[in-house]
Design a protein around this motif. Structure first.
Motif, mmCIF file in Angstrom:
data_model
loop_
_atom_site.group_PDB
_atom_site.id
_atom_site.type_symbol
_atom_site.label_atom_id
_atom_site.label_comp_id
_atom_site.label_asym_id
_atom_site.label_seq_id
_atom_site.Cartn_x
_atom_site.Cartn_y
_atom_site.Cartn_z
ATOM 1 N N ALA A 17 3.072 3.624 2.437
ATOM 2 C CA ALA A 17 3.459 2.141 2.890
ATOM 3 C C ALA A 17 2.423 1.955 4.121
ATOM 4 O O ALA A 17 3.296 1.519 5.019
ATOM 5 N N ALA A 25 -3.037 0.253 3.385
ATOM 6 C CA ALA A 25 -3.449 0.381 1.998
ATOM 7 C C ALA A 25 -2.299 0.290 0.819
ATOM 8 O O ALA A 25 -2.198 -0.499 -0.225
ATOM 9 N N SER A 33 7.090 5.473 4.445
ATOM 10 C CA SER A 33 7.405 4.908 5.437
ATOM 11 C C SER A 33 6.133 4.219 6.142
ATOM 12 O O SER A 33 5.026 4.434 5.639
ATOM 13 N N GLY A 82 0.052 4.238 9.439
ATOM 14 C CA GLY A 82 -0.476 3.940 10.741
ATOM 15 C C GLY A 82 -0.503 2.655 11.303
ATOM 16 O O GLY A 82 -0.793 2.511 12.217
ATOM 17 N N SER A 142 -3.432 -2.442 16.301
ATOM 18 C CA SER A 142 -3.616 -3.422 17.395
ATOM 19 C C SER A 142 -3.308 -4.750 16.675
ATOM 20 O O SER A 142 -3.191 -5.831 17.522
ATOM 21 N N LEU A 164 -5.215 -6.262 15.033
ATOM 22 C CA LEU A 164 -6.673 -6.731 14.694
ATOM 23 C C LEU A 164 -7.035 -6.134 13.151
ATOM 24 O O LEU A 164 -6.780 -4.980 13.045
ATOM 25 N N ASP A 180 -9.656 -4.967 11.053
ATOM 26 C CA ASP A 180 -11.229 -4.766 11.085
ATOM 27 C C ASP A 180 -11.711 -4.898 9.573
ATOM 28 O O ASP A 180 -11.084 -4.221 8.625
ATOM 29 N N VAL A 235 7.671 11.061 -2.280
ATOM 30 C CA VAL A 235 7.707 11.480 -3.539
ATOM 31 C C VAL A 235 7.281 13.253 -3.675
ATOM 32 O O VAL A 235 6.384 13.485 -2.735
ATOM 33 N N GLY A 239 -1.346 10.660 7.535
ATOM 34 C CA GLY A 239 -0.521 9.971 6.670
ATOM 35 C C GLY A 239 0.304 10.904 5.616
ATOM 36 O O GLY A 239 0.952 10.682 4.862
ATOM 37 N N SER A 272 -7.565 5.226 2.907
ATOM 38 C CA SER A 272 -8.249 6.197 3.796
ATOM 39 C C SER A 272 -8.171 7.469 3.040
ATOM 40 O O SER A 272 -8.985 8.415 3.261
ATOM 41 N N GLY A 316 -10.813 0.088 9.238
ATOM 42 C CA GLY A 316 -9.785 0.557 8.649
ATOM 43 C C GLY A 316 -8.991 -0.260 7.869
ATOM 44 O O GLY A 316 -8.775 0.191 6.518
ATOM 45 N N SER A 317 -8.952 -1.648 8.279
ATOM 46 C CA SER A 317 -8.079 -2.388 7.223
ATOM 47 C C SER A 317 -8.739 -2.819 6.297
ATOM 48 O O SER A 317 -8.328 -3.222 4.988
HETATM 49 C C1 LIG Z 1 -3.833 4.527 16.376
HETATM 50 C C2 LIG Z 1 -4.341 3.624 15.151
HETATM 51 C C3 LIG Z 1 -4.990 2.426 15.518
HETATM 52 C C4 LIG Z 1 -5.340 1.760 14.589
HETATM 53 N N1 LIG Z 1 -6.061 0.441 14.827
HETATM 54 C C5 LIG Z 1 -6.528 -0.214 13.629
HETATM 55 C C6 LIG Z 1 -7.236 -1.659 14.059
HETATM 56 O O1 LIG Z 1 -7.289 -2.046 15.249
HETATM 57 N N2 LIG Z 1 -7.779 -2.139 13.041
HETATM 58 C C7 LIG Z 1 -7.688 -1.987 11.838
HETATM 59 O O2 LIG Z 1 -8.227 -2.678 11.114
HETATM 60 N N3 LIG Z 1 -7.182 -0.624 11.626
HETATM 61 C C8 LIG Z 1 -6.548 0.050 12.517
HETATM 62 N N4 LIG Z 1 -5.814 1.317 12.101
HETATM 63 C C9 LIG Z 1 -6.149 1.798 10.821
HETATM 64 C C10 LIG Z 1 -5.021 1.335 9.785
HETATM 65 O O3 LIG Z 1 -3.866 0.697 10.429
HETATM 66 C C11 LIG Z 1 -4.653 2.322 8.686
HETATM 67 O O4 LIG Z 1 -4.050 3.377 9.247
HETATM 68 C C12 LIG Z 1 -5.804 2.812 8.130
HETATM 69 O O5 LIG Z 1 -6.384 1.723 7.516
HETATM 70 C C13 LIG Z 1 -5.362 3.894 7.117
HETATM 71 O O6 LIG Z 1 -4.407 3.242 6.095
HETATM 72 P P1 LIG Z 1 -3.672 4.006 4.799
HETATM 73 O O7 LIG Z 1 -2.888 3.133 4.514
HETATM 74 O O8 LIG Z 1 -5.016 4.580 3.978
HETATM 75 O O9 LIG Z 1 -2.926 5.692 5.401
HETATM 76 P P2 LIG Z 1 -1.917 5.643 6.233
HETATM 77 O O10 LIG Z 1 -1.470 4.743 7.199
HETATM 78 O O11 LIG Z 1 -1.975 7.095 6.613
HETATM 79 O O12 LIG Z 1 -0.549 5.763 5.319
HETATM 80 C C14 LIG Z 1 -0.245 6.681 4.524
HETATM 81 C C15 LIG Z 1 1.323 6.602 3.806
HETATM 82 O O13 LIG Z 1 1.461 7.190 2.858
HETATM 83 C C16 LIG Z 1 2.689 7.783 2.889
HETATM 84 N N5 LIG Z 1 3.102 8.989 2.190
HETATM 85 C C17 LIG Z 1 2.308 10.169 2.491
HETATM 86 N N6 LIG Z 1 2.517 11.134 1.463
HETATM 87 C C18 LIG Z 1 3.513 10.601 0.587
HETATM 88 C C19 LIG Z 1 4.624 10.909 -0.229
HETATM 89 N N7 LIG Z 1 4.499 12.419 -0.743
HETATM 90 N N8 LIG Z 1 5.612 10.328 -0.676
HETATM 91 C C20 LIG Z 1 5.449 8.946 -0.184
HETATM 92 N N9 LIG Z 1 4.754 8.379 0.634
HETATM 93 C C21 LIG Z 1 3.955 9.315 1.003
HETATM 94 C C22 LIG Z 1 3.086 7.725 4.424
HETATM 95 O O14 LIG Z 1 4.445 7.549 4.690
HETATM 96 C C23 LIG Z 1 2.425 6.475 4.849
HETATM 97 O O15 LIG Z 1 3.349 5.231 4.448
HETATM 98 C C24 LIG Z 1 -5.571 1.968 12.983
HETATM 99 C C25 LIG Z 1 -4.740 3.284 12.668
HETATM 100 C C26 LIG Z 1 -4.464 4.192 13.728
HETATM 101 C C27 LIG Z 1 -3.924 5.501 13.417
#
Ligand SMILES: Cc1cc2nc3c(=O)[nH]c(=O)nc-3n(C[C@H](O)[C@H](O)[C@H](O)COP(=O)(O)OP(=O)(O)OC[C@H]3O[C@@H](n4cnc5c(N)ncnc54)[C@H](O)[C@@H]3O)c2cc1C
Length: 434
Positions: A16, A19, A39, A42, A47, A49, A51, A286, A325, A396, A409-410
């Protein structure tokens, strides 16, 4: 597993973060039923924003004004980068759909165009980004034109100094003034937190007292900048009241994490997925994922749900992120994928994880570790074949990218979620999103 709750859906999204949220939204928009587990990821630290792609190549720290021209260059030089594998037309559609969903949950973004915007940060640096909340966009315009501008901060607010921002930018933006005021009702509180101020500004009385304190300071300023505290759930209303009360465009500057814009983004995404009909299991994770004998369905065993839950899904999207994550885990010498033990593309040995210089501009090999996927976004097993015909990976956790250094990231999350969900819908025979 007697007494365990059982549920089924077309697609289970594990994760959650940005992505997982994007994948869940896009799935229900395509008419697929969806259960999402995990949950906030990140998002809370973000912020606000969005990206798309600002830096390429990372070693040269080359900044791009057009994310789409940058994507062109990326596709030519790093064709295995996940963003290089999504068609620009899909990226545009994905972002439009994402910000429309956010707007429906009360968080409005400025219209998306073809170019990145430059936005001030709380330490006086300039961040290049793509999707800018409406409450911040006047700052990008003021910065572009180096307009006469007033920055205001509040005595006692942690980690935000208008004086420092103006001082850092003095050479490049001499018309930037700054002032500090007491926040009404908090005059005797030594340390202020952005979230408390944001809540306080949702009351009309505090808002009007704050505007009245700032109004005499505006002078010839063409815009007024404030720390990002203009309301939590009602930021549009608070922002509009400040603009009306001060008679000039007003903009927010994101504060350090955990910031109010990060909380707004998380809140809006949670509201959007729920109102779109996604069944959320936001305190669950999970524990195990298995496939049935004829490979038609997957079974997910959840923990963190009272009494446990077993979900049967026709397709699964893995959006579990990297190390923070919990999608990837590392022991002394090896990185593994956490749920299924899928093979992870990674440096040959631990010694190769990091460069000698921690600040090496080209980044560290470990930050490009992740899952390799086929053309349909399905993670590959050790034989180079899809691990399961309807298991997809987004965000990611994917290999061959360093989203932090590329400032994507986004974009990575939203674009790959769109592309993978398109494949899910295709394989499950669902109709395309309108
Ligand atoms: C400090 C910080 C600042 C940022 N600032 C920006 C910004 O300014 N602009 C921008 O575009 N992006 C920004 N980002 C990046 C963006 O918010 C995301 O974190 C990034 O794109 C990665 O997203 P993700 O969904 O791939 O992974 P994550 O955000 O790491 O999410 C992983 C998810 O998987 C879940 N998960 C893992 N294992 C399990 C399991 N076994 N069962 C159920 N759920 C599980 C976790 O609970 C979590 O919900 C920032 C990130 C951080 C950390």
């Amino acid at each position: 597993m007697t007494g365990v709750r059982r549920n089924s859906c077309d697609v289970a999204v594990i994760g959650a973060g940005m992505a997982g949220m994007a994948a869940a939204l896009f799935a229900v928009e395509r008419g697929l039923s969806c259960i999402q587990i995990g949950s906030g990821g990140g998002i809370l630290f973000a912020s606000g924003l969005l990206d798309l792609l600002a830096v390429h190549p990372v070693a040269e720290r080359c900044l791009w004004q057009s994310p789409y021209t940058a994507l062109d260059a990326l596709a030519g030089e790093q064709p295995d980068h996940p963003l290089a594998r999504v068609a620009p037309v899909s990226i545009r559609a994905a972002f439009e759909s994402f910000v429309t969903a956010l707007a429906s949950a009360g968080l409005a973004y400025a219209p998306l165009g073809e170019r990145n915007r430059s936005v001030l940060t709380s330490i006086g640096t300039v961040k290049t980004t793509y999707g800018v909340p409406v409450t911040m966009v006047a700052g990008a315009d003021a910065l572009d034109g180096r307009a006469r501008c007033l920055l205001v901060d509040f005595r006692g607010l942690r980690e935000f100094s208008a004086h420092q921002i103006a001082a850092t930018l003095a050479d490049r933006w001499p018309e930037l003034r700054h002032q500090r005021i007491d926040f009404p009702g908090f005059e005797t509180v030594p340390e202020l937190y952005a979230v408390h101020l944001a809540r306080a500004l949702e009351t009309v009385e505090t808002r009007e007292r704050t505007i009245a304190l700032i109004r005499p300071l505006v002078g010839d300023a063409r815009a007024v900048g404030l720390p990002a505290v203009l309301g939590l759930e009602r930021s549009r209303e608070v922002h509009a009241a400040f603009e009306a009360g001060l008679g000039v465009p007003v903009f927010e500057i994101p504060t350090m994490p955990t910031s109010v814009p990060g909380l707004r983004l998380l809140g809006a995404l949670e509201a959007a997925v729920s109102s779109h009909g996604v069944r959320r299991r936001h305190q669950a994770s999970v524990r195990a994922l298995t496939y049935d004998g004829n490979m038609e369905t997957a079974t997910l065993d959840l923990e963190g749900v009272p009494g446990g839950e077993r979900v049967t899904a026709r397709a699964v999207v893995l959006a579990t992120g990297r190390f923070s994550g919990r999608g990837l885990a590392a022991d002394r010498g090896y990185v593994r994928e956490s749920i299924l033990g899928l093979p992870v593309h990674q440096p040959a040995s631990r010694e190769a994880w990091h460069k000698r210089d921690f600040l090496d501009p080209s980044g560290h090999a470990i930050n490009r570790a992740g899952l390799r996927v086929d053309d349909a976004w399905r993670p590959l097993d050790t034989d180079g074949k899809p691990a399961w015909p309807r298991l997809f990976a987004v965000g990611s956790i994917l290999a061959h990218q360093d989203w932090m250094r590329s400032k994507c990231g986004s974009g990575l999350a939203i674009a790959t979620a769109w592309a993978a969900v398109e494949q899910v819908a295709h394989r499950l025979g669902a109709t395309a999103a309108g």
